[in-house]
Write a protein that holds these residues in place. Structure first.
Motif, PDB file in Angstrom:
ATOM      1  N   HIS A   1     -46.757  56.151   4.530  1.00  0.00           N
ATOM      2  CA  HIS A   1     -46.171  57.494   4.531  1.00  0.00           C
ATOM      3  C   HIS A   1     -46.117  58.105   5.928  1.00  0.00           C
ATOM      4  CE1 HIS A   1     -46.401  57.340   0.154  1.00  0.00           C
ATOM      5  NE2 HIS A   1     -47.612  56.860   0.294  1.00  0.00           N
ATOM      6  N   THR A   2     -46.400  57.312   6.958  1.00  0.00           N
ATOM      7  CA  THR A   2     -46.349  57.747   8.358  1.00  0.00           C
ATOM      8  C   THR A   2     -47.080  59.074   8.561  1.00  0.00           C
ATOM      9  OG1 THR A   2     -44.142  56.725   8.455  1.00  0.00           O
ATOM     10  CG2 THR A   2     -44.830  58.017  10.375  1.00  0.00           C
ATOM     11  N   PRO A   3     -48.398  59.075   8.405  1.00  0.00           N
ATOM     12  CA  PRO A   3     -49.140  60.332   8.576  1.00  0.00           C
ATOM     13  C   PRO A   3     -49.171  60.794  10.030  1.00  0.00           C
ATOM     14  CG  PRO A   3     -50.639  58.494   8.245  1.00  0.00           C
ATOM     15  CD  PRO A   3     -49.266  57.949   8.029  1.00  0.00           C
ATOM     16  N   VAL A   4     -48.868  62.072  10.219  1.00  0.00           N
ATOM     17  CA  VAL A   4     -48.910  62.705  11.538  1.00  0.00           C
ATOM     18  C   VAL A   4     -49.866  63.897  11.421  1.00  0.00           C
ATOM     19  CG1 VAL A   4     -47.577  63.737  13.398  1.00  0.00           C
ATOM     20  CG2 VAL A   4     -46.514  62.012  11.921  1.00  0.00           C
ATOM     21  N   PHE A   5     -50.757  64.052  12.375  1.00  0.00           N
ATOM     22  CA  PHE A   5     -51.877  64.979  12.223  1.00  0.00           C
ATOM     23  C   PHE A   5     -51.640  66.323  12.909  1.00  0.00           C
ATOM     24  CE2 PHE A   5     -53.634  60.959  11.147  1.00  0.00           C
ATOM     25  CZ  PHE A   5     -54.689  61.216  10.272  1.00  0.00           C
ATOM     26  N   VAL A   6     -52.241  67.342  12.306  1.00  0.00           N
ATOM     27  CA  VAL A   6     -52.432  68.619  12.986  1.00  0.00           C
ATOM     28  C   VAL A   6     -53.772  68.510  13.698  1.00  0.00           C
ATOM     29  CG1 VAL A   6     -52.734  71.113  12.744  1.00  0.00           C
ATOM     30  CG2 VAL A   6     -51.115  69.895  11.253  1.00  0.00           C
ATOM     31  N   SER A   7     -53.767  68.610  15.026  1.00  0.00           N
ATOM     32  CA  SER A   7     -54.969  68.335  15.812  1.00  0.00           C
ATOM     33  C   SER A   7     -55.135  69.400  16.898  1.00  0.00           C
ATOM     34  CB  SER A   7     -54.847  66.949  16.451  1.00  0.00           C
ATOM     35  OG  SER A   7     -55.974  66.642  17.221  1.00  0.00           O
TER      36      SER A   7
ATOM     37  N   GLY B   1     -45.699  62.815  17.657  1.00  0.00           N
ATOM     38  CA  GLY B   1     -45.210  64.158  17.353  1.00  0.00           C
ATOM     39  C   GLY B   1     -46.241  65.017  16.665  1.00  0.00           C
ATOM     40  N   ALA B   2     -47.528  64.696  16.832  1.00  0.00           N
ATOM     41  CA  ALA B   2     -48.589  65.479  16.214  1.00  0.00           C
ATOM     42  C   ALA B   2     -48.508  66.938  16.656  1.00  0.00           C
ATOM     43  CB  ALA B   2     -49.953  64.894  16.589  1.00  0.00           C
ATOM     44  N   ALA B   3     -48.931  67.824  15.776  1.00  0.00           N
ATOM     45  CA  ALA B   3     -49.002  69.245  16.111  1.00  0.00           C
ATOM     46  C   ALA B   3     -50.300  69.482  16.870  1.00  0.00           C
ATOM     47  CB  ALA B   3     -48.955  70.091  14.849  1.00  0.00           C
ATOM     48  N   LEU B   4     -50.200  69.663  18.170  1.00  0.00           N
ATOM     49  CA  LEU B   4     -51.372  69.863  19.017  1.00  0.00           C
ATOM     50  C   LEU B   4     -51.538  71.356  19.243  1.00  0.00           C
ATOM     51  CD1 LEU B   4     -50.548  66.941  21.445  1.00  0.00           C
ATOM     52  CD2 LEU B   4     -52.408  67.003  19.770  1.00  0.00           C
ATOM     53  N   ILE B   5     -52.492  71.928  18.537  1.00  0.00           N
ATOM     54  CA  ILE B   5     -52.570  73.392  18.483  1.00  0.00           C
ATOM     55  C   ILE B   5     -53.698  73.939  19.352  1.00  0.00           C
ATOM     56  CG2 ILE B   5     -51.547  73.422  16.179  1.00  0.00           C
ATOM     57  CD1 ILE B   5     -54.325  74.021  15.050  1.00  0.00           C
TER      58      ILE B   5
ATOM     59  N   PRO C   1     -52.575  81.826  18.483  1.00  0.00           N
ATOM     60  CA  PRO C   1     -51.936  81.689  17.168  1.00  0.00           C
ATOM     61  C   PRO C   1     -50.431  81.454  17.239  1.00  0.00           C
ATOM     62  CG  PRO C   1     -53.503  83.508  17.167  1.00  0.00           C
ATOM     63  CD  PRO C   1     -53.367  83.067  18.587  1.00  0.00           C
ATOM     64  N   LYS C   2     -49.754  82.083  18.190  1.00  0.00           N
ATOM     65  CA  LYS C   2     -48.306  81.914  18.297  1.00  0.00           C
ATOM     66  C   LYS C   2     -47.958  80.466  18.615  1.00  0.00           C
ATOM     67  CE  LYS C   2     -44.221  83.762  20.635  1.00  0.00           C
ATOM     68  NZ  LYS C   2     -43.723  84.726  21.652  1.00  0.00           N
ATOM     69  N   GLN C   3     -48.696  79.864  19.549  1.00  0.00           N
ATOM     70  CA  GLN C   3     -48.449  78.468  19.908  1.00  0.00           C
ATOM     71  C   GLN C   3     -48.768  77.551  18.733  1.00  0.00           C
ATOM     72  OE1 GLN C   3     -50.921  75.995  20.241  1.00  0.00           O
ATOM     73  NE2 GLN C   3     -49.718  74.361  21.224  1.00  0.00           N
ATOM     74  N   ALA C   4     -49.863  77.843  18.029  1.00  0.00           N
ATOM     75  CA  ALA C   4     -50.275  77.010  16.903  1.00  0.00           C
ATOM     76  C   ALA C   4     -49.216  77.024  15.803  1.00  0.00           C
ATOM     77  CB  ALA C   4     -51.618  77.491  16.360  1.00  0.00           C
ATOM     78  N   ILE C   5     -48.707  78.200  15.479  1.00  0.00           N
ATOM     79  CA  ILE C   5     -47.685  78.309  14.433  1.00  0.00           C
ATOM     80  C   ILE C   5     -46.420  77.563  14.840  1.00  0.00           C
ATOM     81  CG2 ILE C   5     -46.128  79.931  13.266  1.00  0.00           C
ATOM     82  CD1 ILE C   5     -48.470  81.935  13.299  1.00  0.00           C
ATOM     83  N   SER C   6     -46.049  77.689  16.108  1.00  0.00           N
ATOM     84  CA  SER C   6     -44.852  77.009  16.596  1.00  0.00           C
ATOM     85  C   SER C   6     -44.994  75.491  16.495  1.00  0.00           C
ATOM     86  CB  SER C   6     -44.594  77.416  18.051  1.00  0.00           C
ATOM     87  OG  SER C   6     -43.509  76.699  18.591  1.00  0.00           O
ATOM     88  N   GLU C   7     -46.164  74.963  16.848  1.00  0.00           N
ATOM     89  CA  GLU C   7     -46.399  73.517  16.781  1.00  0.00           C
ATOM     90  C   GLU C   7     -46.384  73.011  15.335  1.00  0.00           C
ATOM     91  OE1 GLU C   7     -47.464  70.545  19.061  1.00  0.00           O
ATOM     92  OE2 GLU C   7     -45.740  71.741  19.647  1.00  0.00           O
TER      93      GLU C   7
END
Length: 243
Positions: free
Chosen positions: A98-104, A123-127, A132-138
């Motif tokens: 399922h090609t897991p990509v992490f929020v990290s 393409g992981a979401a690097l937060i 908070p604004k950057q985290a939501i965008s990622e």
């Protein structure tokens, strides 16, 4: 006697762990530059297999429990409790289809061979948890990615590790953003047991002969539910499994 064995087997596994990261870092760079992301992902899959099954070097065991198949024709949002950094390699290997990509956390984008490289290339979401604004965008970018490419996202709504195994309250904000950008996604809880006991303090010493398991629980269809309700269902399902 047990603590002596813990120290000896920890050294054995951590040497193996470091060697795997160094070797597979080079393989990832080579394959990505020559063949692109699809081949690099295969390399990452086998790296995670080595890291996960290498835990047998400590006398420990890993088990996947999955009672029903997961769809491959829609994105998936995996929601898991978080006990240790050792949660991740097994999820990556067991759920590779399922090609897991992490929020990290953003701190991991540099500094760890193989791992940091893959986070950037996948393409992981690097937060940034202080922004908070950057985290939501990622997270929103990752949501669009899994929707467009039929991949999966992995998020730990506790926000940080709980080595004791006692779950912390789940936050719904990250899942809400993912669902907004990936409206066709199925939410699937994962209950992780034992990794906190295995890795109670930093990386050393590890606790040998630990039983660790990853249980894929029934999916939650989010249509018609608020993100809060979906996350609450996932949290309760994981808590029941851990109990």
């Amino acid at each position: 006697m047990k603590i002596v064995l813990d120290y000896i087997l920890s050294v054995v596994y951590l040497l193996f762990f470091g060697l795997v990261l160094v070797i597979f870092h080079g393989l990832q760079v080579f394959t990505f530059d020559l063949f692109g992301r699809p081949v690099q992902k295969v390399v990452v899959d086998w790296m995670n297999a080595c890291l996960a099954y290498g835990l047998y070097l400590t006398g420990s065991s890993i088990r996947l429990h999955q009672n029903s198949p997961l769809p491959t024709d829609r994105p998936i949002i995996f929601v898991a409790n978080h006990q240790s950094l050792f949660d991740i390699s097994a999820i990556s290997w067991f759920m590779r289809r399922h090609t897991p990509v992490f929020v990290s956390k953003i701190e991991l984008q540099h500094g760890t061979p193989a791992v940091s490289y893959n986070l950037r290339r996948s393409g992981a979401a690097l937060i940034d948890r202080t922004n908070p604004k950057q985290a939501i965008s990622e997270i929103a970018r990752l949501g669009k990615q899994i929707q467009d490419h039929c991949e999966s996202a992995v998020i730990f709504p506790e926000g940080t590790r709980s080595a004791s195994g006692q779950m912390k309250p789940f936050a719904s904000a990250g899942v809400a953003v993912l669902l907004k950008k990936a409206p066709s996604a199925l939410v699937v809880p994962i209950a992780i047991k034992g990794t906190g006991h295995f890795n109670p303090r930093k990386l050393f010493p590890l606790r040998s002969f630990t039983r660790m398991s990853w249980t894929i629980l029934p999916g939650i269809e989010p249509k018609g539910l608020t993100a809060d309700a979906v996350v609450k269902q996932a949290e309760e399902a994981i808590a029941r499994e851990l109990a």
